[in-house]
Scaffold this active site. Structure first.
Site: not given
Ligand code: BDR
Ligand code: CA
Length: 312
Positions: A12, A17, A41, A126, A167-168, A241-242
Site C-alpha cells: 500500500d 513500501d 496507507n 507490506t 496498523f497493517n 518498516h516495510d
C-alpha cells in the site's frame, strides 16, 4: 534452474513500501513476479497510482494489479495521512503517468501466479492482509506452492494505532487471522524490529551521495517521511518498516528472529488486531511464526545503499 527467489510484493505505498519495491526490483537474488496493491496507507486508487509511479520512474517492468478496496469483514480504517500525506506518497514529484495497470484483480493475479509457478513463491505483504487472506480463502491450494510469507506487521510489544495493535494488522485483523493460521511459515517484521530501522538525517545524507534515480527517489521519500515521523512520534529518524522484509530475503543474517506461536486478536475488544506472540512459550502451541527481534542496522543500511546503486 532458476536460482532467484520468486516473490510477489503486496503493498500500500506508502514511503516504506516504495523503498521495499526499490530494494527488490533490481536485485539479482530476487525475481519480482508482480506488485499487488491494497487499501491501507491511502485509498486503493491512490496507493495503486503510487505503485505505478514508482515502477515507471525506475523502469521496473512488472505487472501492477489492484486488489481489495477495504478489509474483508470490517469497515476500512482511516488512511495514514499523518505519516504518508494526502497522496500516500508525498515528497517526490512524478511526471505524467503512462504505465498501465494490469487488468487482473490482485487476488486472481496472486492465485494464478502462485499456481502456475514451477518453483515455490514467497509472498511479501507490506500492507493490510486483505488480498492475501482472500487469495488463501478463494484458492487454498496456493498454500502448497508458497514457501514463506515474509510480512511487515504486528508487534510483540507496543502498537502504533492502538496501544495493542500495529496498523497493517489492525486494518484487516480478520484477514491477518487467515494468514497467520494458514499453516505456511510466517516471518513477521513487527514494530519491535522496524523501530530499529530508523532513517536518521545522516542516513539520508549518506544516500544523497548516490547519483542514481533510486538514490534521488529515496531521498525525496525520506525527507517527507522523517518529517512526519518526527511530528507524530517525536523521532529524529523514521522507521523504514516495510523495507526490512526485503532486507531479510537478501541477507537473513541482518535480522535475528525467534520462533513463537502467534495469533491475531479478532475479538473486537481493546486489543483488536494485536499479534499475540508467545515470546516465553507459555502456551506450548505450535511456533507458527518467526518473529523478528533484532536488526543489524549497519548491514541493513549497507543493503539499502547497495540497492540504490543498482539503478541508473
Ligand atoms: C506499516 O503501516 C504503514 O504506515 C507502513 O507502510 C507500514 O507498512 C507500519 O505500521
Ligand atoms: Ca505499508
Amino acid at each position: 534452474m532458476n536460482q532467484k527467489r520468486r516473490i510477489i510484493i503486496d503493498c500500500d505505498p506508502g514511503h516504506d513500501d516504495a523503498v521495499a519495491i526499490i530494494l527488490a526490483a533490481r536485485n539479482p537474488k530476487l525475481e519480482l513476479l508482480g506488485i499487488t496493491t491494497v487499501n491501507g496507507n491511502q485509498t486503493l486508487e491512490k496507493v495503486t497510482r503510487n505503485a505505478l509511479n514508482v515502477c515507471q520512474y525506475l523502469d521496473i517492468d512488472v505487472p501492477v494489479c489492484k486488489g481489495l478496496a477495504g478489509p474483508i469483514v470490517r469497515a476500512a480504517v482511516p488512511a495514514e495521512e499523518r505519516i504518508h500525506g494526502d497522496t500516500g506518497l508525498n515528497g517526490p514529484v512524478f511526471g505524467p503517468l503512462t504505465k498501465e495497470l494490469d487488468p487482473r484483480h490482485a487476488v486472481d493475479f496472486i492465485i494464478e501466479t502462485v499456481m502456475d509457478s514451477s518453483e515455490p513463491v514467497t509472498l511479501v505483504p507490506t500492507g493490510p492482509l486483505s488480498n492475501i487472506g482472500m487469495a488463501i480463502r478463494k484458492e487454498p491450494r496456493i498454500l502448497n506452492n508458497i514457501d514463506e510469507i515474509v510480512l511487515m506487521g504486528g508487534a510483540y510489544q507496543h502498537g502504533n494505532v492502538t496501544p495493542a495493535a500495529e496498523f497493517n494488522i489492525y486494518a484487516d485483523a480478520e484477514a491477518a487471522h487467515v494468514v497467520f493460521s494458514c499453516g505456511r511459515p510466517i516471518v513477521m517484521m513487527g514494530l519491535d524490529l522496524t523501530r530499529q530501522a530508523l532513517c536518521y538525517p545522516e542516513i539520508v545524507d549518506r544516500m544523497a551521495k548516490i547519483d542514481t534515480k533510486a538514490g534521488k527517489l529515496f531521498v525525496d521519500l525520506m525527507r517527507f517521511f522523517c518529517m512526519t515521523q518526527k511530528k507524530v512520534f517525536g523521532w529524529e529518524g523514521g522507521p523504514l518498516h516495510d523495507s526490512t522484509t526485503i532486507a531479510y530475503l537478501l541477507d537473513p543474517t541482518c535480522i535475528e528472529v525467534k520462533a513463537m506461536h502467534t495469533e491475531i486478536d479478532i475479538t473486537g475488544g481493546p486489543s483488536q488486531g494485536r499479534t499475540n506472540c508467545d515470546f516465553f512459550n507459555l502456551t506450548d502451541k505450535v511456533k507458527n511464526t518467526k518473529v523478528a527481534v533484532k536488526l543489524d542496522a549497519e548491514k541493513f543500511w549497507d543493503i539499502v545503499e547497495d540497492s540504490l546503486k543498482l539503478y541508473d
